[in-house]
Design a protein around this motif. Sequence first.
Motif, mmCIF file in Angstrom:
data_model
loop_
_atom_site.group_PDB
_atom_site.id
_atom_site.type_symbol
_atom_site.label_atom_id
_atom_site.label_comp_id
_atom_site.label_asym_id
_atom_site.label_seq_id
_atom_site.Cartn_x
_atom_site.Cartn_y
_atom_site.Cartn_z
ATOM 1 N N VAL A 36 -45.591 -75.472 18.530
ATOM 2 C CA VAL A 36 -44.961 -76.707 19.014
ATOM 3 C C VAL A 36 -44.821 -76.563 20.533
ATOM 4 C CG1 VAL A 36 -42.958 -78.227 18.856
ATOM 5 C CG2 VAL A 36 -43.784 -77.025 16.814
ATOM 6 N N PRO A 37 -45.686 -77.262 21.303
ATOM 7 C CA PRO A 37 -45.856 -76.929 22.727
ATOM 8 C C PRO A 37 -44.923 -77.685 23.668
ATOM 9 C CG PRO A 37 -47.475 -78.556 22.095
ATOM 10 C CD PRO A 37 -46.653 -78.287 20.851
ATOM 11 N N PHE A 38 -43.638 -77.762 23.312
ATOM 12 C CA PHE A 38 -42.705 -78.532 24.142
ATOM 13 C C PHE A 38 -41.457 -77.703 24.444
ATOM 14 C CE2 PHE A 38 -44.711 -81.451 21.017
ATOM 15 C CZ PHE A 38 -45.591 -82.061 21.889
ATOM 16 N N CYS A 39 -40.943 -77.850 25.656
ATOM 17 C CA CYS A 39 -39.654 -77.258 26.021
ATOM 18 C C CYS A 39 -38.885 -78.249 26.875
ATOM 19 C CB CYS A 39 -39.860 -75.959 26.808
ATOM 20 S SG CYS A 39 -40.444 -74.623 25.753
ATOM 21 N N GLY A 58 -48.886 -90.274 26.130
ATOM 22 C CA GLY A 58 -49.966 -90.722 25.239
ATOM 23 C C GLY A 58 -50.098 -89.853 24.010
ATOM 24 N N GLY A 59 -51.374 -89.482 23.691
ATOM 25 C CA GLY A 59 -51.660 -88.719 22.469
ATOM 26 C C GLY A 59 -51.025 -87.348 22.469
ATOM 27 N N GLY A 60 -50.678 -86.833 23.662
ATOM 28 C CA GLY A 60 -50.100 -85.490 23.727
ATOM 29 C C GLY A 60 -48.595 -85.493 23.639
ATOM 30 N N SER A 61 -47.970 -86.639 23.408
ATOM 31 C CA SER A 61 -46.511 -86.739 23.476
ATOM 32 C C SER A 61 -45.829 -86.046 22.291
ATOM 33 C CB SER A 61 -46.078 -88.201 23.512
ATOM 34 O OG SER A 61 -46.322 -88.779 22.245
ATOM 35 N N GLN A 62 -44.548 -85.770 22.483
ATOM 36 C CA GLN A 62 -43.770 -85.173 21.382
ATOM 37 C C GLN A 62 -43.725 -86.097 20.180
ATOM 38 O OE1 GLN A 62 -39.850 -83.665 22.375
ATOM 39 N NE2 GLN A 62 -40.567 -83.026 24.377
#
Length: 411
Positions: A36-39, A58-62
């Motif tokens: 899960v690539p979010f901080c 866009g498509g990369g959003s959480q």
Amino acid sequence: MPSTPPPGEPVPPDGALPATAAIGAAERAFGLYVHVPFCAVRCGYCDFNTYTATELGGGGSQAAYAGTAAGELAFAAGVLERAGLPPRPAATVFFGGGTPTLLPAADLAKLLDAARGAFGVAPGAEVTVEANPDSVTAASLRELAAAGVTRVSFGMQSAVPHVLAVLDRTHDPERVPRVVGWARDAGLGVSLDLIYGTPGEDLADWRRSLDAALACAPDHVSAYALVVEEGTRLAARVRRGEVAAPDDDDLADKYELADDVLAAAGYAWYEVSNWARTPAGACRHNLGYWRGDDWWGVGPGAHSHVGGVRWWNVRHPTAYAARIGAGGSPAQAREVLDDGQRRAERVLLGVRLAGGLPAAELADAGRAELPALVGQGLVEPAPLETGPAGRVVLTRRGRLLADAVVRALLP
Ligand SMILES: C[S@@+](CC[C@H](N)C(=O)[O-])C[C@H]1O[C@@H](n2cnc3c(N)ncnc32)[C@H](O)[C@@H]1O
Ligand code: SF4
């Protein structure tokens, strides 16, 4: 995965695996890693493949992520089936990051359901979620437990405010016992991650962090020496002379202190950086990596390994979402390991385990080094007495110098 992968070879657009990947698969456990690539904030020392909300859209959003990653799970099931692998439910699932708990618990539940639909999740599976202490509530932990999560691994790092500040950690140390209590109330197992060797941390600070972690009575503790990763803000600060680089002697003293304090509290080491209160408390998912089992890594930059084929996904969440949206493999490249490389990998990883490495795994040149390693106090004497049938087990000094031992065993 923090490090830059090798160039590798191309992966077919449909992700097809070579026939060799299926050999012996029935005897290997299968694990699932979901990245899960979010901080919320990027810590200055960390070079994991992770992004803050302002970096992505866009498509990369959480918000889009759970749907995209569920797409890779369905894709994975097709690839494994077409490669002739036997159906294997996931024995372990690990949501890592980044910060998985930045996603709503309902998204992680949806991903677990997608895993159940794609491969099945074995009864009694270990299902871990990594969490920043700031990113959970009592309710979200209850929701995760209800969805089938069995353990949570909190990034505690330190209990000392000036150390947390150098690490750019945003949580109040008092929050850690509170979130551990919530996890316990929800019926979850608990692991705590600690970092030692932060600039400005003295031995008394480190002792305070260990004591604070133990006061939470976790099932499991990971203690990592701070690594100054190239390209991070911390590396720039060290280069400018603003903070000191970690010192090897200080790191050694802190490792020994950790091992003493944890052992006295009843925690046994089972891997160089990992201690568990009972054998059942060891992280089964990570043991799968160290033992060379099969795992599929879902998500941007995630690595997978199936029967000696190792591949890694494109790193950027937007590029990843585009690949999944187009119905193709998200892999950037792969390596097909030959027998020698597979054996070297078993040595590299297996020697770090408390159970040791079968001496029979070593080539003659590596085995010839054992008397010297025993003489230097890095390896327990057992392999000398029992010959190739024995196991190579690191002493505590050997654990401190594990990389040097590996270099000697793989000349
Ligand atoms: C993905 S993070 C854990 C979950 C969450 N993101 C957090 O930090 O609370 C995994 C662990 O890697 C460790 N880590 C990351 N970068 C490191 C570094 N440069 N040196 C040592 N440990 C590091 C930290 O202990 C961290 O808890
Ligand atoms: S919260 Fe965790 S993954 Fe995110 S930047 Fe900090 S250490 Fe890295």
